[in-house]
Design an enzyme around this catalytic site. Structure first.
Site, PDB file in Angstrom:
ATOM      1  N   CYS A  24     -21.497  24.236 122.911  1.00  0.00           N
ATOM      2  CA  CYS A  24     -21.680  22.969 122.513  1.00  0.00           C
ATOM      3  C   CYS A  24     -23.010  22.333 123.462  1.00  0.00           C
ATOM      4  CB  CYS A  24     -20.534  22.194 122.646  1.00  0.00           C
ATOM      5  SG  CYS A  24     -20.265  21.902 124.395  1.00  0.00           S
TER       6      CYS A  24
ATOM      7  N   CYS B  90     -21.038  17.306 131.940  1.00  0.00           N
ATOM      8  CA  CYS B  90     -21.597  16.944 130.507  1.00  0.00           C
ATOM      9  C   CYS B  90     -21.221  15.324 130.447  1.00  0.00           C
ATOM     10  CB  CYS B  90     -20.311  17.426 129.475  1.00  0.00           C
ATOM     11  SG  CYS B  90     -20.398  16.850 127.874  1.00  0.00           S
TER      12      CYS B  90
ATOM     13  N   HIS C 103      -6.284  21.452 133.058  1.00  0.00           N
ATOM     14  CA  HIS C 103      -7.642  21.878 132.692  1.00  0.00           C
ATOM     15  C   HIS C 103      -8.585  21.150 133.615  1.00  0.00           C
ATOM     16  CE1 HIS C 103     -11.224  22.129 130.216  1.00  0.00           C
ATOM     17  NE2 HIS C 103     -10.680  22.959 129.466  1.00  0.00           N
TER      18      HIS C 103
ATOM     19  N   GLU D 141     -11.350  19.585 133.303  1.00  0.00           N
ATOM     20  CA  GLU D 141     -11.857  18.252 132.899  1.00  0.00           C
ATOM     21  C   GLU D 141     -10.702  17.237 133.022  1.00  0.00           C
ATOM     22  OE1 GLU D 141     -13.033  18.280 128.682  1.00  0.00           O
ATOM     23  OE2 GLU D 141     -12.372  16.151 128.582  1.00  0.00           O
TER      24      GLU D 141
ATOM     25  N   CYS E  49     -14.525  14.945 121.657  1.00  0.00           N
ATOM     26  CA  CYS E  49     -15.798  15.028 121.478  1.00  0.00           C
ATOM     27  C   CYS E  49     -15.919  15.547 119.593  1.00  0.00           C
ATOM     28  CB  CYS E  49     -16.339  16.359 122.297  1.00  0.00           C
ATOM     29  SG  CYS E  49     -18.020  16.535 122.167  1.00  0.00           S
TER      30      CYS E  49
ATOM     31  N   SER F   1     -18.213  27.838 124.314  1.00  0.00           N
ATOM     32  CA  SER F   1     -18.662  28.451 125.701  1.00  0.00           C
ATOM     33  C   SER F   1     -19.238  29.991 125.161  1.00  0.00           C
ATOM     34  CB  SER F   1     -17.608  28.786 126.364  1.00  0.00           C
ATOM     35  OG  SER F   1     -16.564  29.060 126.129  1.00  0.00           O
TER      36      SER F   1
END
Lengths: 291, 291
Positions: free
Chosen positions: A12, A95, A123, A125, A188, A260
């Protein structure tokens, strides 16, 4: 044999950007330390290691005055503080979409909304976002949502790769517990498009190959989506896992990859499938009509 | 025979307040005009007419310098303006909960949220709220929700008597179309409690009686909820609709009433059921465990 490659598969934008930033930094600094795996793909990690990008597991391992890259997932502010104390050069590859979620969480708190994050509490994030506000609720399952007490206000953000069905479920429950709820749908778009294309492609072909780290949660989700509509679905990390017998009586193969998975691994897989087909047809890229 | 009366049945607080305000005004003014039916109950309307509360259908019918009561549903600001031009004395009996929804819609618009009202577009409460903002979306069905375009922002309020399942459904769809959505759950608690109690009571008894105007939407909803779990459910407006044969082999009767059903009509129904039972048991009020 027809080979159909999903347009939306692979790196991404945020991951591509983080990898490029790390590679650029090695040109100047020689060695760059990544706090945690730069991306969830063992093959790419190995390649990056050869370029000078070394993984470290925690701030404690950091050698002062080196260069440290913050990966696309982002980190809590306390990590930035700890890095600054070590006097390292920080390359922030968070990001921008994740950065925007962190900012939204902060602004919700400023508007006196208790903050709720929908996503996986383990996670990086989510841990990064959570670190920006005081004691957020992190909801991962229906049971978590049902445990939320009745409240006058709640502000909600989502992990970028959240399952969209879970967002529906969570909001349909929360709306009865909260008098004033503000929800930022921060899923996203790349994730959504990739999942939708995988689902459609899997329905169209005889066999599906999903490429990505076995430890990559978004690749595993892609595989599960594909498997649901096409039993001939395989989750592989690299071309050498492909077995010739998979292709008996197979006329069409769909290929997609997690966020990824680098392009060179996708190319290797496509090459290997072409070799097996032994018919040398041209590869139809982006045939899938859904993108 | 056991008679169980729901605690939550009958006049809600806002309706009780509006009726009291109208009656008080007649004591001083003699005649008071209600813009539309003060409550959706023909028997009570007749009683109120005898007290001097006359229904008029539109601002055009108003005689200047009389007294006009705005019912609990509220009105759009343009109606207030038209009333002021007629130089009448205005008694504003808008339910404070409805007034709060109107205010929320205005504040959402000030915060640059396009406004969306979940509810019945023809209901005076919704018309009243809608009149406070510019071109709101009014969503009544799943199809209405699905037609909403993708948007960066949306602010949502609900009609006080909205079905809570529709709120769940609508928000679970909207959250995928809107990047930033703010939802005020303005469903009135009295409605929710009344519906839940009716559902539980209908499961416990052999026969259910739901009292209220046939034109009352909240009473009709109560009846449908009851009917779903107990086929022996009857929607009546007054005691004289009750038939003796309903009670053959019936050991327990549940009674509830819509928000616009006055206490005296409930008492008449209970009295009639007691007469039919001919056993003179004490009426167990509020037996239902759910309140």
């Amino acid at each position: 044999m027809k080979i159909v490659i999903a347009r939306s598969g692979g790196f991404c934008w945020g991951v591509k950007r983080a990898v490029n930033m790390a590679i650029e930094a090695t040109k100047e600094k020689g060695i760059v330390y990544s706090l945690g795996e730069l991306i969830h793909n063992p093959q790419e990690i190995k390649r990056l290691e050869n370029l000078g990008i070394k993984k470290i597991n925690s701030v404690d391992e950091i050698i002062p005055e080196t260069t440290v890259i913050i990966r696309s997932h982002g980190v809590p502010p306390k990590t930035i503080k700890a890095l600054k104390e070590k006097n390292v050069k920080i390359i922030d590859a968070t990001c921008p979409f994740v950065k925007a979620i962190q900012d939204k969480a902060v602004s919700l708190e400023k508007e006196h909304f208790p903050v709720c994050i929908l996503g996986n509490s383990k996670h990086p994030e989510v841990i990064g976002i959570a670190g920006h506000v005081r004691d957020p609720f992190i909801l991962e399952t229906k049971e978590d949502v049902e445990k939320i007490p009745e409240m006058p206000k709640l502000g909600v953000v989502c992990q970028t790769t959240l399952n969209s069905e879970f967002l529906s479920l969570a909001t349909s429950i929360l709306v009865h517990k909260i008098k004033e709820i503000k929800i930022y749908n921060t899923i996203c778009k790349a994730t959504k498009v990739r999942q939708e294309e995988a689902r459609k492609l899997a329905q169209e072909v005889d066999l599906m190959i999903i490429i990505g780290g076995k430890n990559s949660s978004n690749t595993t989700k892609l595989y599960l989506i594909s498997k649901k509509v096409n039993k001939n679905s395989y989750h592989i990390e690299s071309a050498d896992e492909i077995k010739e017998e998979w292709f008996d009586n197979i006329k069409s193969v769909g290929i997609t990859a997690g966020a990824s998975t680098p392009q060179w691994i996708i190319e290797e897989v496509v090459g290997r499938v072409e070799t097996i087909s032994k018919r040398g047809q041209a590869v139809e890229r982006g045939f899938c009509k859904t993108t």
